[in-house]
Each structure stands twice: as C-alpha cells, then as structure tokens.
Design an enzyme around this catalytic site. Sequence first.
Site, PDB file in Angstrom:
ATOM      1  N   ALA A 158      52.519  49.932 -50.959  1.00  0.00           N
ATOM      2  CA  ALA A 158      52.045  51.312 -51.068  1.00  0.00           C
ATOM      3  C   ALA A 158      50.745  51.518 -50.301  1.00  0.00           C
ATOM      4  O   ALA A 158      50.629  52.438 -49.475  1.00  0.00           O
ATOM      5  CB  ALA A 158      51.862  51.690 -52.538  1.00  0.00           C
ATOM      6  N   TYR A 159      49.775  50.665 -50.549  1.00  0.00           N
ATOM      7  CA  TYR A 159      48.481  50.814 -49.885  1.00  0.00           C
ATOM      8  C   TYR A 159      48.616  50.611 -48.377  1.00  0.00           C
ATOM      9  O   TYR A 159      48.093  51.400 -47.578  1.00  0.00           O
ATOM     10  CB  TYR A 159      47.484  49.819 -50.476  1.00  0.00           C
ATOM     11  CG  TYR A 159      46.072  49.980 -49.972  1.00  0.00           C
ATOM     12  CD1 TYR A 159      45.276  51.032 -50.420  1.00  0.00           C
ATOM     13  CD2 TYR A 159      45.517  49.074 -49.071  1.00  0.00           C
ATOM     14  CE1 TYR A 159      43.970  51.181 -49.970  1.00  0.00           C
ATOM     15  CE2 TYR A 159      44.212  49.217 -48.617  1.00  0.00           C
ATOM     16  CZ  TYR A 159      43.451  50.266 -49.069  1.00  0.00           C
ATOM     17  OH  TYR A 159      42.150  50.417 -48.620  1.00  0.00           O
TER      18      TYR A 159
END
Length: 238
Positions: A158-159
Amino acid sequence: MTENNSLSGRVALVTGASRGLGYATAKALAAAGAHVIATARTRGGLEALDDEISAAGGSVTLVPMDLMAPDGIEKLAEAVAGRWGKLDILVANAGALGKLMPAHQIPSKTWNEVLAVNLVAPARLIRAFEPLLRKSDAGRAVFITTSEGAKTRAYWAAYGASKAGLEALVKSWAAELAGGTIRVNLLDPGRMRTAMRTRAVPGEDPQSVPLPETVTPLVVELAGPAETRHGEVVRAGQ
C-alpha cells in the site's frame, strides 16, 4: 529569526506540519523569512509549532484540517487567494503509512486511507494551488517521497504503491510546467527519527537515525527562488 532571510516575503504552505519532517520544515522555512501556513490534523502539535516559530521571531498561520475532508484543500486555497493572492512555496509532506502486511490481506479501509493521503491529496493540492503558484515570481513545490516507491518490498504494497503513484503524478505535472517559472521536485529524505519510522521499523534504535532537522536545509534550498532543478527525485545525502 536567523540571519538567513533568503525566503523573506514569501508565503509557504506545509502539510503534515504538527510533527516530524513537516514540523521541522515549517520552522526552517520561517527561520529563512517565509510566512508559513501550517496544516495538520493535530491541533496540539500546531500550537507547539506556533510557539516555537513566534519565539524565534518568525511568522506562521495555523490551519487545523484533515486533508481527507471533501473540500478542505479547496477551501484553503480560496482562503490563501483571498489573503495573500499567491503561493510561493508548497511542501506536500503529510503521509500515511497504513499497515505493513501481505498484499492480499490489506483491507479496503487501509488502501483508501493511504492512497487518499499519499496520492489523492497531493493531486488535489496541485489542482487547487497551481493557479496561486503561477502568481508567484518563482513558485516552488516539494513533494516528500521515499525510496519505497522505487522498490518492491514484501509487506509494503500500500505505502509503496502510493509513493510510486505520487512520483508519477509529480513528474507528469513537472513536464506540463516545463519552460515556466514554477519548479517542482520530489524529495526523498532517507532515514529519519520520526513516529512513522518507529512504527515501520519498531526494533530500530531511534538514536541511530538522523533527526528531521538534518534534511530541512535541503527543503529550504528546493523552496528558494534560485532553485533550478525541476521534475527530479532529490535524495538527501546524494
């Protein structure tokens, strides 16, 4: 106020200014002479920032706000236009780590938060503030990125995806602005002693990691009217 007034008379907006690199950046820009518009969700952190900047003779306007609010960024742009008529410096620092876990386990809530803060909010900042940056004689925008955007590390889906998207967004915008007076760059500050890094690397000795203040001279440099770099990913220490 320090003797370095290289940004005297300039108006700077810093997101995520209540702690970490955003807090240190707001102080550094104010010390260099800029009037800082500091935004963050944490009111207490902003008030502490106000105390420090004011005690040093600097100038700051606090704007407690959530970048994920439906129209907060747009209303802020209207307020800046009404009061100053321009924006000289934009530092998009606010970020969300989310949860480090296998990609197939990441819940929609985490995806929505990370992408909203790390990618969608910067896109909205560009849309809202480009007209005001154009009214500056030397508009400057700095977006905080990370080496994770260029890596494919397990559990960082996600990051990492949000930062890879951010880099694509900013480089595209920079290409659109080629030949103008606005300079847009991404900054990878590297390892810093912040709350986010503590969450990401909980077993690390904080004393082994540099403080955010070690990076702020580079932010001030990128924000200055003499800066010529454009569309680059600037990595601290390189």
